[in-house]
Design a protein around this motif. Structure first.
Motif, PDB file in Angstrom:
ATOM      1  N   ARG A 175     -45.232  -7.051 -12.219  1.00 27.94           N
ATOM      2  CA  ARG A 175     -44.871  -8.129 -11.295  1.00 27.94           C
ATOM      3  C   ARG A 175     -45.935  -9.212 -11.192  1.00 27.94           C
ATOM      4  O   ARG A 175     -45.692 -10.259 -10.612  1.00 27.94           O
ATOM      5  CB  ARG A 175     -44.621  -7.551  -9.895  1.00 27.94           C
ATOM      6  CG  ARG A 175     -43.450  -6.601  -9.815  1.00 27.94           C
ATOM      7  CD  ARG A 175     -42.125  -7.311  -9.983  1.00 27.94           C
ATOM      8  NE  ARG A 175     -41.973  -8.381  -9.018  1.00 27.94           N
ATOM      9  CZ  ARG A 175     -41.084  -9.358  -9.129  1.00 27.94           C
ATOM     10  NH1 ARG A 175     -40.272  -9.390 -10.154  1.00 27.94           N
ATOM     11  NH2 ARG A 175     -41.004 -10.301  -8.214  1.00 27.94           N
ATOM     12  N   SER A 180     -34.118   3.258  -2.268  1.00 25.10           N
ATOM     13  CA  SER A 180     -35.539   3.228  -1.941  1.00 25.10           C
ATOM     14  C   SER A 180     -36.050   4.635  -1.623  1.00 25.10           C
ATOM     15  O   SER A 180     -37.134   5.034  -2.074  1.00 25.10           O
ATOM     16  CB  SER A 180     -35.764   2.290  -0.759  1.00 25.10           C
ATOM     17  OG  SER A 180     -37.097   2.335  -0.354  1.00 25.10           O
ATOM     18  N   VAL A 186     -44.492   0.134  -4.443  1.00 27.70           N
ATOM     19  CA  VAL A 186     -43.486   0.236  -5.510  1.00 27.70           C
ATOM     20  C   VAL A 186     -42.082   0.284  -4.912  1.00 27.70           C
ATOM     21  O   VAL A 186     -41.174  -0.433  -5.351  1.00 27.70           O
ATOM     22  CB  VAL A 186     -43.754   1.495  -6.376  1.00 27.70           C
ATOM     23  CG1 VAL A 186     -42.596   1.747  -7.321  1.00 27.70           C
ATOM     24  CG2 VAL A 186     -45.038   1.316  -7.161  1.00 27.70           C
ATOM     25  N   CYS A 187     -41.911   1.107  -3.871  1.00 28.95           N
ATOM     26  CA  CYS A 187     -40.588   1.201  -3.246  1.00 28.95           C
ATOM     27  C   CYS A 187     -40.185  -0.150  -2.657  1.00 28.95           C
ATOM     28  O   CYS A 187     -39.025  -0.565  -2.782  1.00 28.95           O
ATOM     29  CB  CYS A 187     -40.582   2.261  -2.149  1.00 28.95           C
ATOM     30  SG  CYS A 187     -40.713   3.916  -2.791  1.00 28.95           S
ATOM     31  N   CYS A 233     -39.229  -2.522  -5.529  1.00 28.58           N
ATOM     32  CA  CYS A 233     -37.976  -2.110  -6.165  1.00 28.58           C
ATOM     33  C   CYS A 233     -36.799  -2.397  -5.248  1.00 28.58           C
ATOM     34  O   CYS A 233     -35.791  -2.969  -5.672  1.00 28.58           O
ATOM     35  CB  CYS A 233     -38.003  -0.618  -6.500  1.00 28.58           C
ATOM     36  SG  CYS A 233     -39.091  -0.257  -7.870  1.00 28.58           S
ATOM     37  N   MET A 293     -36.229   6.610  -4.805  1.00 31.13           N
ATOM     38  CA  MET A 293     -37.385   6.161  -5.574  1.00 31.13           C
ATOM     39  C   MET A 293     -38.661   6.844  -5.063  1.00 31.13           C
ATOM     40  O   MET A 293     -39.451   7.379  -5.837  1.00 31.13           O
ATOM     41  CB  MET A 293     -37.498   4.641  -5.395  1.00 31.13           C
ATOM     42  CG  MET A 293     -38.627   4.013  -6.154  1.00 31.13           C
ATOM     43  SD  MET A 293     -38.112   3.804  -7.861  1.00 31.13           S
ATOM     44  CE  MET A 293     -39.695   3.860  -8.636  1.00 31.13           C
TER      45      MET A 293
END
Ligand code: ATP
Ligand code: ATP
Ligand code: MG
Ligand code: MG
Lengths: 351, 502, 309, 305
Positions: free
Chosen positions: C133, C92, C70-71, C74, C95
């Motif tokens: 995504r 990041s 996810v990081c 993103c 997050m």
């Protein structure tokens, strides 16, 4: 103020029973099912009723749940003894390969190959059992090691690529056909479920698994054969994982080293969702079955919803919702306790 | 006494999920006094202590420390107010060193404070010396014995410069010598103006040490009195609300044939060596000794938990191999262990399950559970032993200590043993339950059981035993007949007497 | 000495492996593959440090792989939008810290078992990412590559960063009060509460911390290539848990240290390139790694059994 | 319910893979032109069991066409036969199932053709001699094995002076491909070329070669998408990338599927029309997309997928 706490009489157990984890899960399951029945059933272009509300779909759900359901059944006693087995998914893969080898390369007839595979599965479970009981190693780590080892062996044996196929029709019958109206493997699954249920809830074995999960030393002091019981649980898990491998192979008509990848996590999720405490001691086989069903209905039901279909994301949605459901199930057990902790303090001055 | 008490509690109440542990307790502690807290099991002593140390938040009530009302006490703020506590079970970190354990209690570093290891070590050594302990500051706590851990706890309290020191049954596992050491530390504290709250079930300690005593009953304080004004009988009456005869039931029958005989039994891994003794049917054989003398270890050997590697065990004349608890049970040996919460009962399982745990084979021969048979067996024992519980389905953890002990005993009586080993059967059990247990034990002996009774409570072993062995350093040093006086036995336990006649 | 038996034996095993390689495949020691190995493992080391803390505090976090993905995605999307590195990096990390805080709140706040909580967040995050995504790669602008440095310098910066972090954390665990709190909480949460530590807070912060480290590691990973692959974190959790455990951090909390975790990680990371250099077929890799994990715990088990008797 | 659009369900091997994403772009375009509803769903990882489950789901949903890129021939064929029995039109694309389980196979290039193109290109780049290495997607993916087999066959048959020294999997991860390639480079000092036959493998290998400072000395080539490799091709690290037009593959598949459902495409047909792409030849039951294409520095900018 006018609220009267119910006297600890007859009314309480009833209420408690209706609000037990298993019952709550049953309500969730029914709600899910009804929702998908109404939202996921349509008539297609050719005027045929299709989607969730068809018998075919229900049988598919059953068929697709058998392998993970078996692994969840295997894990229930393990987790009740406060253990864990991460290796069942990998063992499914290894067993599938061994079965393929026994049948194809060693030329054994199918029944014999099945028997040998089950024995080998039990032996692999025995490796876990040996390390966990004789050396008193933490199950999480031991099975993390065998998780890697079993999958690695499956890949090494087949050099990653050998796929066993062309199984005879009579064998594929177990995975792809119906018998007495139900998918054939469902009968096997139900039989195992019944056996594990009886073992856990009606015999001294289940009793001792619980005691071991709650207080391993206490169980030893009570003269229970702790080592043997714990070993049994892992051997049983290996045996059931091998059985799941056979069914998997029959369903797909192929045995390949990647069979069952990631299944252990689904199975653990189902068990925990079913109300078995990861710390051991409490939990039930029917809870596990409800957990498996809740996940399976969610997954298959979502795939029938037009909205989800248009997003091409049934898999993701069901994963997302399963995770959320798991969190909900966990917090649901805790939140009332936390609230009741707050309540008396808040009302105390008024009393 | 001075006007503002060091600590004052008013109408403290506390409930746990429906259990009203404290129903409004008043309590006062002055500087420079030792204030005993007394009460039956479950009276609420430990709960009260936890309220004072901030471990529990009271539901209602006020706490005043040195005249200042305090609200929302937490362990940290209690520490800052100079309150230190030595819990019933030492609350130390087994994986950390002694020095670090002491430092964690005493240093109030910010999260980013730097740890000065050498300073920690010196301070720990110094404090340990003050309580007279010879423990290395670098030893890991898990390697220490229980009394040693207790001493570390006391060192922590000393080091904290506490104004209020609380001791919850500190002597439950101390040897006589350590106990005297402890007493002198307590007197030292008192001299320096520290207020000490002292909890113990041993009345003689209270008379030896305390200035005043507060008695708790069912979560309420029933009165505070100077100890000098009280007699033992009066105290017990306060606690129990009735008279309890502190008389040990006498032997009623002559011992029969030899049920259990040990010939030079030893087990290297548990430090037990060269033990020879005989116990007859119908006889209570007491085992006295200091803590760490190896009595529990001997019991574990006999029960197959740590099998013997030398010598011979004979049951009714037949040599037997006891390699596991299952073997021991099969040969009619039962063992009621010392640590009842960890080994004796499974707290989360129903009473009935606990009682039948050791007889699965016999009660459920096909491994198939028979709920009816189990329930009626449990009800029988609940009636026979007078276990106070709501139903056989209530979890073991819902019972008081004494009743848990009865459940543990019932489990072993259900095996219909011929030899019963009892390890500290009345430790932490209140006076009322204690005398009931004594009666049960005597009754069992009368029915022909051979009883091996391990106890650190000297009056108890002396009063209950038909014969009495004394252990020291893992071996049996002396055997005395009934009626031997306490002094002789103590001397043997301390290693000051010649070997007695066997 | 015996207190550090486990760490020393892992170092011994690593030394034996390296010795074997020195004899049979000296090419392993040429600078390029070594540099590539350590560059590649640098992000893993950062996560492993966090995992060591989590396990020392007697918890476990199996959601790090998903957090990592996810990081990564993103950060990649932000970078692709034209955010400068100076903003993407903290974003990041933040997050990751937020994701860790969710775990921490559930584990510490509601006192739920961390293995199940992080199992749930692992599945939720992974599938959520897939949902949004659909597995698509993110193309990154050049400015983010190697932190905008020349490649050789960038590699050194990555390695130096992770090693500096390791040293700082290892020292902090030993010499800062905060580090000792983690050990205390992992040994006995109730006892530490009585000693005035707030175990729930410590647990919460440990989860936030591993989240932040995972965010940093994700960043260290994506700067290495022009595309972000959402699957990049798959299996990371088991890899770091295995490394930490092989390095002697006890799963029951309170014991072990970061040096051991480091040695464990190196040992496991060397297996794959060692196979290539020794011309052993790749199919054995997983089996060998499994065997290493088992050997490490078995050695421990045998030793403690001997010590116990 | 009364929505009378034709429903075409397309199953990729792994839906996150850039290869299939570009397939989907073409398929979407065709679906729009034809006015059919397109379902495009598949596993996120290449997983044969999940493919079966999705197909079975589509069967109960009663879609009109199922188009499958089979992860596993035998595994999927049972489900496809079942679909055919229920009157659903089944075709395959990208990777075939068993012939009796589908009506047509949209053949982008035969495994043999791919294997030969790869090997021939590799020989051209190395001058027909020297050692080379190979990176494959996973050890268990069927089509990868097939391609590898044909590469090796061609090698044996035509290029005796070349030698395949090592084959390593990269688990369809670019990072892993990179570290595998790095290890290969140092373990085999005589390496002349690395061939990667999965799409994340080529850029991963290129990155490794670039970092090792061996760009140009060790050639990089393989199967991949132009967009993923553009940077390296332009920098001169990667020499050539071989692929068919994946967008066209998706486009043709949807057209063929729709034609089949409408009865316009029947067994034995010799050609099929696919909108703006014109007419395609059919050989037996294989609809031929055309030859694989070699992208290099000279032509790569003309493609965007
Ligand atoms: N955490 C808890 N949850 C529920 N009930 C509790 C808890 N702690 C104590 N109790 C109950 O509160 C009552 C008082 O217990 P407490 O431990 O204070 O007794 P005590 O006087 O210290 O007894 P003992 O002499 O056995 O140590 C008991 O009934 C006990 O079961
Ligand atoms: N010789 C010895 N070697 C190693 N450990 C010993 C030895 N003797 C005693 N111990 C340890 O000391 C502790 C106390 O021993 P044990 O429990 O046998 O004593 P006890 O006489 O039964 O005392 P208690 O009154 O506590 O029951 C145990 O943890 C035991 O392991
Ligand atoms: Mg108490
Ligand atoms: Mg003892």
């Amino acid at each position: 103020m006018s609220h009267v706490t119910p006297a600890p009489g007859n009314s309480r157990p009833w209420k408690a029973r209706l609000l037990s984890h298993e019952m709550l899960l049953l309500y969730v399951l029914l709600a899910e099912w009804l929702f998908f029945y109404f939202a996921g059933t349509t008539t297609n272009r050719r005027g045929v009723v299709v989607g969730f509300g068809t018998w075919d779909r229900q049988f598919d759900i059953l068929r697709h749940s058998c392998e993970i359901g078996l692994l969840a059944l295997a894990l229930t006693p393990v987790i009740i003894t406060a253990g864990i087995d991460l290796s069942v998914g990998s063992l499914l893969g290894l067993s599938a390969i061994l079965f393929g080898q026994l049948w194809h390369d060693a030329g054994l007839p199918i029944p014999l190959a099945i028997a040998f595979t089950l024995v080998l599965g039990a032996l692999a479970g025995g490796l876990n059992a040996l390390l966990i009981t004789t050396l008193r190693l933490p199950p999480l780590i031991v099975t993390l090691g065998t998780y890697s080892l079993f999958r690695g062996l499956a890949e090494a044996i087949t050099r990653g690529s050998v796929t066993y196929t062309d199984f005879p029709e009579s064998f594929l019958f177990f995975g792809q056909e119906r018998w007495l109206g139900l998918p054939t493997q469902a009968w096997i699954f139900f039989a195992v479920a019944a056996a594990v249920w009886l073992l856990m809830h009606r015999t001294t074995f289940g009793r001792s698994f619980r005691a071991i999960g709650l207080a391993p030393e206490g169980a030893r002091y009570a003269g229970l054969p702790v080592g043997r019981r714990v070993a049994l649980v892992y051997v049983l898990a290996g045996l059931i994982a091998a059985l799941a491998a056979i069914i998997y192979t029959a369903r797909l008509g192929q045995a390949k080293a990647d069979a069952g990848t990631g299944y252990e996590l689904f199975a653990i999720t189902a068990v925990v969702l079913g109300g078995t405490s990861i710390f051991g001691g409490t939990g039930s086989v029917h809870g596990t079955l409800l957990g498996v069903a809740a996940i399976a209905v969610l997954k298959n039901g979502l795939a029938c919803l037009p909205v989800v279909m248009r997003m091409n994301a049934a898999e993701e949605m069901s994963g997302l919702l399963t995770g959320a459901l798991l969190l909900l199930a966990l917090t649901a057990g805790v939140l009332p306790k936390m609230l009741s902790k707050l309540r008396p303090r808040r009302h105390a001055p008024a009393v | 006494m001075s006007a503002a008490p060091l600590l004052a509690l008013r109408r403290i109440a506390k409930s746990f999920a429906g259990v009203r542990a404290l129903r409004g307790v008043d309590f006062e502690l002055h500087a420079g006094e030792v204030h005993a807290l007394l009460g039956e099991n479950g009276a609420g002593k430990s709960t009260l202590i936890k309220v004072i140390t901030g471990a529990h938040q009271p539901d209602t009530g006020e706490i005043t420390v040195a005249g200042q009302p305090v609200s929302e006490l937490t362990p940290a703020s209690a520490q800052a107010l100079g309150i230190a506590c030595i819990y019933q079970q030492p609350a130390l970190f087994p994986d950390l060193t002694v020095a670090e354990n002491i430092a964690l209690r005493l240093e109030s570093l910010g999260a980013l404070g730097r740890v000065r290891w050498s300073a920690r070590r010196t301070r720990a050594a110094e404090l340990l010396a003050r309580v007279g302990a010879t423990i290395s500051p670098d030893a890991e706590v898990r390697s220490l014995s229980m009394p040693e851990q207790q001493l570390v706890e006391i060192a922590c309290a000393l080091g904290a410069g506490a104004r209020i020191v609380i001791m919850d049954e500190p002597t439950a596992s101390l040897t006589q010598k350590e106990q005297h050491l402890l007493f002198s530390v307590v007197r030292d504290l008192r001299k320096n103006g520290v207020g000490v709250i002292y909890i113990s079930h041993r009345l003689e300690e209270i008379f030896a040490l305390a200035d005043r005593v507060t008695v708790l009953r069912d979560g309420e304080s029933v009165g505070t009195h100077p100890v000098a004004d009280m007699s033992e009988g009066a105290l017990i009456r306060y606690m129990v609300g009735r008279e309890v005869a502190q008389i040990y039931p006498p032997a009623e029958s002559a011992p029969g044939e030899v049920a259990l005989a040990l010939r030079a039994v030893g087990c290297a891994s548990s430090g037990v060596r060269d033990i020879s003794l005989e116990v007859r049917a119908g006889e209570i054989f007491g085992l006295a000794g200091l803590v760490g003398a190896g009595r529990t270890e001997l019991a574990r050997v006999l029960f197959g938990l740590t099998p013997a590697d030398t010598g011979e065990v004979l049951l009714r004349g037949q040599p037997v191999a006891l390699r596991s608890p299952q073997d021991a049970i099969a040969h009619g040996i039962a063992y009621v262990p010392e640590d009842r919460r960890r080994h004796g009962v499974v707290l989360d399982l129903p009473i009935a399950h606990n009682m039948t745990m050791a007889i699965h084979r016999r009660l459920f021969p096909t491994t198939w559970l028979r709920f009816g048979a189990e329930r009626s067996l449990a009800l029988d024992y609940i009636r026979d032993l007078a276990v106070k519980c709501s139903s056989p389905d209530a979890p073991g953890g819902s019972l008081s200590g004494g009743n848990q002990q009865k459940v543990s005993l019932a489990r072993w009586l259900a095996t219909k043993p011929r030899v019963l080993i009892l390890d500290e059967p009345t430790q932490g059990v209140d006076v009322g339950a204690k005398s009931e247990i004594h009666k049960i034990i005597r009754g069992l002996a009368k029915d022909g059981l051979a009883v091996l009774l391990i106890s650190s409570d000297l009056p108890e072993v002396l009063g209950m035993s038909d014969r009495l062995g004394v252990m020291r350093g893992g071996t049996l040093t002396a055997i005395f007949p009934a009626g031997t006086d306490a002094h002789t036995v103590m001397a043997a336990a301390l290693g000051q007497a010649e070997k007695g006649a066997a | 000495m015996s207190r550090y038996f486990r760490e020393l034996s892992v170092v011994g095993a690593l030394a034996a492996l390296l010795l074997g390689l020195a004899i049979f495949a000296p090419a392993f020691f040429s600078p390029q593959p070594l540099l590539s190995l350590v560059t590649r493992e640098a992000p893993t080391l950062v996560v492993a440090c966090g995992m060591a803390l989590v396990i020392i505090s007697r918890q476990i976090d199996i959601s790090v792989g998903s957090q990592f993905s996810v990081c990564s995605v993103c950060a990649g999307l932000l970078a692709a939008r034209g955010w400068p590195l100076a903003l993407v990096l903290p974003a990041s990390i933040t997050m990751g810290a937020l994701l860790g805080a969710i775990n921490g709140a559930l584990v510490a706040g509601l006192r739920l078992p961390s293995i199940v909580v992080t199992l749930a967040t692992m599945v939720t995050l992974r599938q959520g990412l897939n949902l949004v995504r659909q597995g698509e790669f993110v193309n990154m602008p050049d400015a983010i590559q190697w932190f905008g440095l020349p490649q050789a310098t960038g590699q050194l910066v990555l390695v130096a960063l992770s090693v500096a972090l390791l040293i700082a954390l290892a020292l902090a665990m030993r010499h800062l009060a905060a580090g000792r709190f983690v050990y205390a909480v992992g040994t006995d949460a109730e006892a530490s509460r009585l000693a005035g530590i707030r175990p729930q807070l410590v647990t919460f912060l440990v989860f936030v911390f591993i989240g932040a480290l995972t965010g940093l590691a994700a960043m260290m990973n994506i700067v290495q290539s022009p595309q972000v692959q959402p699957l990049s974190g798959a299996g990371l959790e088991l890899k770091v848990i295995a490394a930490v455990v092989v390095g002697g951090v006890a799963i029951s909390g309170g014991r072990g240290n970061l040096w051991g975790a480091f040695a464990g990680l190196l040992l496991l990371a060397c297996v794959s390139p060692a196979l290539t250099h020794l011309h052993i077929e790749a199919y054995w890799e997983k089996a060998i790694q499994g065997a290493i994990i088992l050997l490490a715990v078995v050695a421990d088990g045998l030793r403690s059994r001997k010590a116990g008797n | 319910a009364a929505d009378s659009k034709l429903v075409v369900a397309m199953l990729p091997k792994s839906k996150g893979n850039a290869y299939f994403i570009s397939c989907k772009a073409g398929a979407d375009k065709a679906a729009k032109e034809l006015g059919v509803q397109l379902l495009f769903d598949g596993p996120t990882d290449s997983n044969a069991a999940k493919q079966n489950e999705i197909v079975e789901n589509w069967i109960t949903l009663g879609v009109d066409v199922i188009a499958v890129a089979a992860e596993n021939k035998e595994g999927i064929s049972t489900a496809l036969r079942k679909a055919q029995k229920q009157g659903i039109n089944v075709i395959t694309y990208d990777a075939d199932a068993l012939p009796d389980a589908r009506a047509f196979f949209v053949n982008q290039a035969t495994p043999e053709g791919i294997g030969q193109s790869l090997m021939d290109e590799a020989a051209r780049l190395t001058g027909g001699e020297g050692e080379f290495a190979m990176i494959v997607g996973s050890l268990t993916a069927a089509n990868q094995r097939e391609w590898q087999k044909h590469v090796e066959a061609r090698l044996k048959e035509k290029y005796p002076k070349m030698k395949l020294v090592v084959v390593r999997p990269c688990d369809d991860l670019k990072d892993k491909a990179q570290s595998e390639a790095t290890a290969m480079l140092s373990a085999n000092s005589n390496l002349k070329l690395i061939m990667a036959i999965c799409s994340p493998g080529v850029p991963g290998t290129a990155e490794a070669v670039k970092q090792a400072g061996k760009a140009g000395k060790v050639k990089v080539m393989g199967l991949g998408l132009p967009n993923e490799n553009r940077r390296y091709v332009k920098e001169g690290v990667t020499d050539s990338v071989i692929l068919w037009n994946t967008g066209d593959l998706g486009y043709l598949t949807v057209y063929a599927g729709a034609a089949l459902a409408k009865g316009e495409l029947k067994k034995g047909a010799k050609t099929v029309k696919a909108g703006s792409l014109g007419t395609f030849q059919i050989a037996g039951d294989n609809i031929l997309l055309g030859k694989p294409f070699i992208f290099n520095k000279g032509n790569i900018d003309q493609f965007d997928f």
